[in-house]
Design an enzyme around this catalytic site. Sequence first.
Site, PDB file in Angstrom:
ATOM      1  N   GLY B  71      11.418   3.278  -4.166  1.00 56.60           N
ATOM      2  CA  GLY B  71      10.567   2.870  -3.051  1.00 56.60           C
ATOM      3  C   GLY B  71      11.037   1.596  -2.375  1.00 56.60           C
ATOM      4  O   GLY B  71      10.966   1.466  -1.150  1.00 56.60           O
ATOM      5  N   ASN B 151      -1.379   0.318  -3.094  1.00 62.98           N
ATOM      6  CA  ASN B 151      -1.159   0.416  -4.537  1.00 62.98           C
ATOM      7  C   ASN B 151      -2.177  -0.352  -5.361  1.00 62.98           C
ATOM      8  O   ASN B 151      -2.392  -0.055  -6.521  1.00 62.98           O
ATOM      9  CB  ASN B 151       0.253  -0.052  -4.887  1.00 62.98           C
ATOM     10  CG  ASN B 151       0.617  -1.359  -4.224  1.00 62.98           C
ATOM     11  OD1 ASN B 151       0.562  -1.490  -2.991  1.00 62.98           O
ATOM     12  ND2 ASN B 151       0.969  -2.345  -5.020  1.00 62.98           N
ATOM     13  N   SER B 199       8.942   7.410  -4.137  1.00 63.36           N
ATOM     14  CA  SER B 199       9.646   7.016  -5.360  1.00 63.36           C
ATOM     15  C   SER B 199       9.233   7.917  -6.519  1.00 63.36           C
ATOM     16  O   SER B 199       8.037   8.098  -6.774  1.00 63.36           O
ATOM     17  CB  SER B 199       9.283   5.555  -5.664  1.00 63.36           C
ATOM     18  OG  SER B 199       9.982   5.105  -6.787  1.00 63.36           O
ATOM     19  N   THR B 237      28.096   7.195  -5.347  1.00 64.92           N
ATOM     20  CA  THR B 237      28.031   8.470  -6.059  1.00 64.92           C
ATOM     21  C   THR B 237      26.576   8.801  -6.372  1.00 64.92           C
ATOM     22  O   THR B 237      25.850   7.962  -6.899  1.00 64.92           O
ATOM     23  CB  THR B 237      28.857   8.384  -7.357  1.00 64.92           C
ATOM     24  OG1 THR B 237      30.203   8.093  -6.988  1.00 64.92           O
ATOM     25  CG2 THR B 237      28.807   9.679  -8.140  1.00 64.92           C
ATOM     26  N   CYS B 324      -2.061 -15.391 -12.402  1.00 66.89           N
ATOM     27  CA  CYS B 324      -1.394 -15.524 -13.682  1.00 66.89           C
ATOM     28  C   CYS B 324      -0.712 -14.240 -14.105  1.00 66.89           C
ATOM     29  O   CYS B 324       0.101 -14.247 -15.015  1.00 66.89           O
ATOM     30  CB  CYS B 324      -2.377 -15.980 -14.756  1.00 66.89           C
ATOM     31  SG  CYS B 324      -2.463 -17.766 -14.786  1.00 66.89           S
TER      32      CYS B 324
END
Lengths: 127, 385
Positions: B71, B151, B199, B237, B324
Amino acid sequence: MYSDKVMDHFTNPRNVGEIADADGIGEVGNARCGDIMKLWIKVDGDVITDIKFKTFGCGAAIATSSVITEMAIGKSVTEAEQITNQQVAEELHGLPAVKMHCSNLAAEALAAAIEDYRKKAAADSAS
Amino acid sequence: MTEIYMDHAATTPVRPEVVEVMLPYFGTEFGNASSVYGWGRRAHQALDQARDTVAELLGAASNEIIFTSGGSEGANLAIKGVAWAYQTKGKHIITSAIEHHAVLDTALWLKKHGFEVTILPVDEEGFVSPAEVEKALRPDTILVSIMHANNEVGTIQPIAEIGAIVRKHGAFFHTDAVQTAGVLDLNVEELNVDLLSLSAHKFYGPKGVGTLYVRKGVRLDPLIHGGAQERRRRAGTENVAGIVGLAKAFELAREERVAENARLTKLRDRLIEGLQTIPSSKVNGSLSQRLPNNVNVCFQYIEGESMLLNLDLRGIAASSGSACTSGSLDPSHVLLAMGLTHEIAHGSLRLTLGRDNTESDVDFVLQEIPVIVERLRKMSPLYQG
Ligand SMILES: Cc1ncc(COP(=O)(O)O)c(C=O)c1O
Ligand SMILES: [Zn+2]
């Protein structure tokens, strides 16, 4: 991420609470950065005989608050004042680097409580 | 102790059916897809097939599909690629305040390099307003990038509507569909998008592989220069095993999504209802336009990381938008953009459900969280309970 000792203090924090007739109260940190510590001390002569804390914050914030209560109790206020954030971190067998800055406030909270105690004591002897 | 994983927005386990189709490409079929002999041809065939599958699932043509490393690369390639290719046409880009950092930081990087970036606000439920997009569009706007679903809080944006507006104004439209691929119907025609990134590791495929859909006619400067792979838009590749896995995982998700979404929605609503009974709690995000697996709640007076540590001690894996846990000094930029105060945003908890979660997992979590919240509140100087 955290040492066993941090997790021990986090899961079984020592001296949580408040002291109704405290001789000094210190509060540091702010909600913006996510860690607030409040410490209450009881002083007899010039020795810290009781200490309690309340903390809003992460694992490191709670563990440092807890461990400093153990480090300070029984010490004179002048000795207790010398405790540094670095010593608190060492006592906990280290803190993650990102936590050293914002969450390691316990020494400042204690210093603030002692300062408050001194102010109150000076005011009392003046009156 | 049994462990309960409720962080499927972070990543998901690879399904065994997916591993199975990938395995030959690590072993017997290890060839480089660019080689002329049998091994190469077979690898190339596998790529073609995967490309056809992904194209079909998106309602696109096979030559509109670029395989990426995930993503973040998809967003970078879409945004930098278009910006670089069209900079003589215009230098204005529009995005929103709640994008993933893969989009937001890419746009801000371009700003340092002479582009102009408009960052649109969101409302308290996390919605970008199509009218605001229209107002922000200018003759020199070359690209708009708005995520399909967020998200953190799961809010699903009106992408088709925004896309129609962007098209009318002659700019290109990218959507970060990383959280919706395999969950919602992703037809690029219906969504009115020119670029779309996804993704594999978010829908039970492998990590490190993704897709960028690029509508025919949209030029793109590559990020990675080198060989002629991916029609010269992404050298290197090809990750054949990963790409084969992505296609398989996407196909399975698509087949099962309607039934699975219904199941997850039930579990999600059970969680939300249960958590709402905790005093001084607030559900973040939209209740109607929401990902079927997303629960995001703020508990006042306590901090997110200490909640996560306590949950972890009980075997529950979740996440939080507290500073945190993010490693920065500020809590989630998404929650702040939705108007939450720093103090409340620090106390956010995100639970994201997945295939492996059951009703009894939900009930266990609902039994544990109130105890943890109560315990932490008792220690909090902000709580006067
Ligand atoms: C909305 C969104 N966009 C982009 C990404 C980045 O995807 P990846 O981890 O595949 O680079 C993520 C995942 O963290 C995401 O949730
Ligand atoms: Zn902290």
